[in-house]
Design a protein around this motif. Structure first.
Motif, PDB file in Angstrom:
ATOM      1  N   ILE G  43     -40.012 -30.381  11.588  1.00 36.91           N
ATOM      2  CA  ILE G  43     -41.102 -29.406  11.598  1.00 36.91           C
ATOM      3  C   ILE G  43     -42.285 -29.945  10.831  1.00 36.91           C
ATOM      4  CG2 ILE G  43     -41.827 -27.251  10.491  1.00 36.91           C
ATOM      5  CD1 ILE G  43     -39.277 -25.998  11.424  1.00 36.91           C
ATOM      6  N   TYR G 235     -48.710 -19.625  13.857  1.00 32.56           N
ATOM      7  CA  TYR G 235     -47.505 -20.427  13.684  1.00 32.56           C
ATOM      8  C   TYR G 235     -46.732 -20.537  14.997  1.00 32.56           C
ATOM      9  CZ  TYR G 235     -43.230 -22.006  11.298  1.00 32.56           C
ATOM     10  OH  TYR G 235     -42.133 -22.710  10.867  1.00 32.56           O
ATOM     11  N   ILE G 236     -46.541 -19.395  15.662  1.00 34.01           N
ATOM     12  CA  ILE G 236     -45.795 -19.370  16.926  1.00 34.01           C
ATOM     13  C   ILE G 236     -46.554 -20.135  18.011  1.00 34.01           C
ATOM     14  CG2 ILE G 236     -44.943 -17.857  18.774  1.00 34.01           C
ATOM     15  CD1 ILE G 236     -44.665 -15.698  16.491  1.00 34.01           C
ATOM     16  N   GLN G 239     -45.974 -23.625  17.494  1.00 35.17           N
ATOM     17  CA  GLN G 239     -44.616 -24.000  17.926  1.00 35.17           C
ATOM     18  C   GLN G 239     -44.592 -24.232  19.432  1.00 35.17           C
ATOM     19  OE1 GLN G 239     -42.373 -20.586  16.413  1.00 35.17           O
ATOM     20  NE2 GLN G 239     -41.242 -21.916  15.039  1.00 35.17           N
ATOM     21  N   ILE G 240     -45.220 -23.308  20.158  1.00 37.70           N
ATOM     22  CA  ILE G 240     -45.245 -23.416  21.616  1.00 37.70           C
ATOM     23  C   ILE G 240     -46.055 -24.629  22.047  1.00 37.70           C
ATOM     24  CG2 ILE G 240     -46.054 -22.294  23.750  1.00 37.70           C
ATOM     25  CD1 ILE G 240     -45.518 -19.586  22.319  1.00 37.70           C
ATOM     26  N   LEU G 243     -44.504 -27.971  21.954  1.00 38.18           N
ATOM     27  CA  LEU G 243     -43.532 -28.256  23.018  1.00 38.18           C
ATOM     28  C   LEU G 243     -44.209 -28.823  24.256  1.00 38.18           C
ATOM     29  CD1 LEU G 243     -41.250 -25.084  22.973  1.00 38.18           C
ATOM     30  CD2 LEU G 243     -40.567 -27.395  22.360  1.00 38.18           C
ATOM     31  N   GLY G 244     -45.479 -28.398  24.481  1.00 32.42           N
ATOM     32  CA  GLY G 244     -46.123 -28.747  25.735  1.00 32.42           C
ATOM     33  C   GLY G 244     -47.115 -29.871  25.579  1.00 32.42           C
TER      34      GLY G 244
END
Lengths: 247, 247, 247, 247, 247, 247, 247, 247
Positions: G43, G235-236, G239-240, G243-244
């Motif tokens: 992280i 934050y979310i 995170q997303i 991933l992309g």
């Protein structure tokens, strides 16, 4: 008032029945009061008189402390300001003040053998936990503190599992989602007193989110007190601890 | 899994370190499980396994009962229908059913010495109280029942004050304004577990009026469980009672 | 306006029918006002005009007091600050101020014969109770005060049972769980006006816990006013008391 | 138990003081019970015993009715089904049933002289009003009914102003926005008991809109009972009416 | 009653002043009633009498319809069941029933010139919208329907912008997050009546989510009626439309 | 951007299709913007630009006022402090400030012919009513004010019935139980915009009691805006009034 | 601690099984901690340590910042006052402070390739959006800001549709009716994180209106964080986005 | 409609500019629709059209399924009854029905590479989780299920930590106190979509307790969907997963 003496006076003719009747008319509640006193006497072995200071005039608070100390040798004041403490200090120079929990204490109780564990989800829950701790200590209980062991980092709680399982009662203070109580109760076999705190913002509604979570716990063995009611939790935990011996 | 045996096997060369490592990788939680089992073992001395039957298929429920009975010799099912009971009866002919509290019980626990008092405000609170009573009894506690002693007629409660004061823990079940808990806690020195019930109408909001009243009690020594949660109260009271001896 | 005089003027030819019609067009409400005046006249035998001072400019408040005193000889001001009082004092030197209840009073009503009992759960409920007391007294009722008789120590209330049962109406002020109203109503045969107070914290939600408890009382004979509405309770109790004689 | 006799027996030596002490130990509550009985005796002059039938088994309900009728000659049952009534009818052939209010009545009280006015906002509030009416009548009060006089068409209420102003107490039943209570209280000088009803939909939240409106009325002289609590309102109005004579 | 005639009779000596006074005592409200009738007369040009059928006995409903039809030639019944309609049909064979909105209509109003636009977020909001549409039509308004034009696919709404901007008033029916009202009001210059519907689940709380969203709209020009209150919205929109001509 | 010109340029070969395509890609929203501008242009005949000042820096607010005044010659600022006004005054010396409603206005609209009536229950509702009044006036409507005509004394409202019935739209501002809207709507045939105010205490929950009452009115013709939203009500009333002529 | 080494020591006889057993007893949580550390390590590639400054003593906050910066080279503080920043600046002279969002940042993360779009309904939502933006940037994401694009003027949002559709995740911050989230989610194919803000008044209940609207959105693809929780959303979204890749 | 073709026709003189202008007038929304279609086309690579069946007539539902299947080859229906499925089966014989989640599926999507983990607190949460699972699978995601891993027995969750940490997104479904989401988010580095379920009783208020807990989580990385909204969670998780590759 001594009912037996009264009856003996009636038996001896020292008191006529009409006068005795008038005296007895008020008896139920004096009697009840007596029962309460008796009961209080038992409680007082380790349980202090408690003064909710908030909203009280400092001088009056000092007077109440003085009178209670004379009677019981042990006084606890909660939600007290520095001003309350300054006033109390003038009449009871041995009084102590905890700035974090806003508690004033005078005197030391006899300790019972068992222990209470008090844990918090975060550091901001500590004032509530500290009020619980001082209350329990003033009621004669030993206290183990585990602060900032919230469920966002489970290893903090897990690393103290032995201490948790060593207590006669556990107090779990948490705000926000209040999950600490559920997790703790799943790990121990003694009663968990859950204290929702008003810590959080937005949809926590001043502690309602933690309150509802704790009332709806999926773990058995949890009962709940009012939001931020550290005193209540400490009092109940001490009641429980005074029933049990060392595990 | 036995960690010591594993270590001995490694020490003896019966197990290579890589295989042992793989086994230990899962250890934390098996270990924790072990701790839980150990802890459960203690609890099980008097504490039954509990099945929340509501919403479960009767046949599956019967299977769960059978398996738990084999392991523990003591099973409690709450919120069970007559259909659940009929299914359980086929596999466990000694099972009993309480129509009032909707509890199924199999087996009898060893009793502890102390007593729990369970009181209700009215007759309509009795099913919740009865769930608490059966739970506490299945957890090994003796129970004294004082039903329909609500505060609208205080003499009903007062006439049983001795029995109240004789308990290690008290459960107070009440709907409507839920005042019973406050009055009881003012008369005793042991913890009171308050159970708000959904009894009432209009602005009781399905038990919220009693719930809030109990959370805000002016008496110290009250903690609260969820609305209608007789099981929870009985479980906690038994936890407390198992700590204490006869007063 | 006097309808009869108008009709006589029409009958005498002193007023033409068109003018009379125009005057009567507004009659309903003047008439209603008249009815109200008539009704008010009756009420005023002992019922003062009431000024809700909060938010009003002190000088304007003084003017209102002066005008009402001229009309009625009796004025009550609630939720008044010291500033309001200072302004009123300049124009009405006999005005009195109650610091606890924040009430200003001018003049004394004729007293009716019966009595109202006002009780509170704790000492923090006293300002609300005092507002009720002064309101009831200004409406001509005698008041018996029983403060700090909450249910956590029933004997305090019980020892004053005679006085309670001697009243034509009872006002019960309590915050937190508001159980006082239920217990009182179970002991008397006259109406109990329940005043929830905003005393408490956490899940009392500014008095909602006491409000709901009082609305859901298991005792018959309780009706409820708004949170902290001492004025309303005093007013209603005086209305009731003025109907009854001494018991 | 007769305390005077006991004291005389002690005075006469017919009873030793220890035995007398034991007997007196239970006295408070028997005494209180006695007080209650005495108090109840007074109430019973015109006030029936009341049975909340909902949830009770019809046969048991019939037994309760029979026993209460033997004691008091006057019984009221509320929230009773047709089944309850059929059972009661078997043991008390003079029982009557009001289908609208779901009340069973047996016997007739002596009437007091004053009157209670009961008004409703709409026709759907009538069942609640009717429960209030029958309760008040069974408590000895005369009742004037003014149904469907809601504020959307003020003339309906205004045309009956004389009757309103002729009552010792007024019950205002209304759902939706509950404005009827405020308008009525602005027109009379006697207490108004407001009954919020659960009539409405959407944001009325089962009567909460009317409940809040009534608690927050801008008119003085309004107190409130629980949503749909016609019984409570009728009971209180009768308590008030029994204090007053004809205006 | 004719006030002028009365006054003339008094002027002529045909009526004594005392009798005239008695008659006038009731005048305010008869007068007000007259005012209302006059006012109603105006309204009735295009506005039907409305019957809220829910909870009414079918036969009584039919009687009410018959009487209102005789008086007004135009009747609207809302929340009517098929049984209500069957009863009405027996006495008024021209009555029509809309199964979707549960409305019964008899007679046709004169149409005013302007138009009302009614849009819904989804297909499940259509029953509420249809109640609004029929109400508005029975009040003489032309209606343009735009159903299922919710904000999850803005192009559906945008493709009908011309029709939206062509209306004198717009009704926006939406459940869930109720965003339709805000988006519509941002695109037009006429009043938007927002109808929150109870469509949704979970945290929509029976329409509260849409209600709050509509009350808090960031667009000016939105006012809100009760949840699912299609009738109310249709009635107001027709009131507005009857004020305006074609844009 | 002018679509026709673009097409002509394409037709003339002055623009290649790819470039035109790129320009048109953004067209929908520029087009929509154009529609909005057109629409705004209409609205602006009498409708000012509105600035919600609360939370804005005074200097920035002054800039916004200046720019809007240049464009429209008419600016309204709501919830403005004295500091906001002082800043605006420096750049727009003709600006005016209403201390009661906290509104800043610059310029005067053309007036439409009809009238809006604005009534309040009490004097404390006046700031909200005044915000509505100034908004409506800045949108070109004439306003009739009827303040302090609450339902506790109906004659106050009734005496101004003619003025009420003379308006094209009515705004009813009331706190507490909010009954004013229901009573007014029962007396008129035009739309009533109800504004719940946060006036009250205890169970008024910051205006929720009035909000719910207004949403649940038993009178047809009421729609509701947010608590204390005088601006919204004034804006909608002006929209309605601009549709209608003099009655 | 290295489990493999331990096992090898046991295999080699360098460690007896009892000592190894004692070491392994604590393993689960050390192991878990290790897992967490490992996980944290991943992280931390772009994700800073975060300090919730509100309620922390400035000096302690500075110490925490210093220690975290030493470990991670990247620190984010939210809800920080100017005092917090001044203290941090003394120990970390490169720290930066954003007055709007009250964030302190130290260090710069490596950037990932994709983008996050953050839009707000109004200008008052910007502080929350800015907290989200800074959080996302400190977590390595690129951010596109579209502020003040609320649904009352759709063209503002539409004109930036390309940018919206170019993001890997979208954050929609809105108060009042919170419709922005629904409209945005209807236009894109990536997850929308909705942040209700406490902007509004009256029945917005501190952000509840927007919260409920967002939870009940008719558009798929929306999930919600707590009221005003810009940090959580940022934050979310990061995170997303991590991933992309670039779309 | 093809804008480029239109422009070419204008350029070629095949279309006059007036006709082209008329066609373009509607363009914004057709264009937007086009944008949406384009966008949908992308989404459709793996994302099915979704039908919310509840409340729809079975035959209509079948028609909708048929049409969507023709267009997309992939249809998902949620909250479908057996009757819905029977109707769909007649037209699409390959349709499948999941009795637990009440989902109908037709066709199979192409799978993306990453995985979603779906966990539940208890067995009663499984229907909601299953709706999420089927939605995610129909959107092309692989799903790992971990049911009944609630926090009352942490070892159940811990034993599957590897699988949890192996997912691109996690869905946590829990009722009661909803603590599962917090605990899971503390253990992973990917977004957690929390689904509060309505499982529980009493003070869970139909899922509100879990909803509030999840919104107030002390763990970062949690966003929340509506109560029981398994579809929403599955959809979002698939959106996220489609952005990421295998970790």
């Amino acid at each position: 008032m001594d009912v037996k003496t009264l009856l003996e006076e009636v038996a001896n003719g020292d008191l006529d029945t009409q006068t005795a009747y008038e005296k007895l008319k008020k008896l139920p509640f004096e009697n009840m009061e007596y029962a309460c006193l008796d009961h209080h006497r038992k409680i007082r072995t380790g349980f202090p008189e408690v003064v909710f200071c908030q909203g009280k005039v400092p001088e009056q608070t000092a007077n109440i402390f003085e009178r209670l100390y004379d009677m019981n040798g042990l006084v606890l004041g909660t939600r007290a300001s520095k001003e309350h403490f300054d006033s109390v200090l003038k009449v009871l120079p041995d009084a102590k003040y905890c700035e974090i929990s806003k508690c004033i204490t005078v005197g030391s109780p006899e300790k019972t053998s068992g222990k209470i564990a008090i844990c918090t989800g975060g550091t901001t829950d500590i004032p509530v936990a500290q009020e619980a701790a001082i209350t329990a200590q003033m009621c004669g209980s030993n206290v183990t503190k585990m602060y900032d062991v919230g469920v966002a980092g489970l290893h903090r709680l897990m690393s103290r599992l032995d201490e948790l399982q060593d207590a006669n009662a556990i107090i779990a203070c948490a705000g926000m989602e209040g999950a600490l109580a559920s997790v703790v109760a799943g790990l121990v076999r003694v009663p968990v007193i859950a204290v929702p705190t008003s810590i959080g913002y937005g949809a926590n509604f001043g502690g309602v989110s933690a309150l509802l979570a704790m009332l709806n716990s999926c773990s058995a063995g949890i009962s709940v007190v009012n939001i931020d009611n550290g005193f209540g939790a400490g009092y109940i935990a001490a009641q429980i601890n005074s029933l049990g011996g060392q595990i």
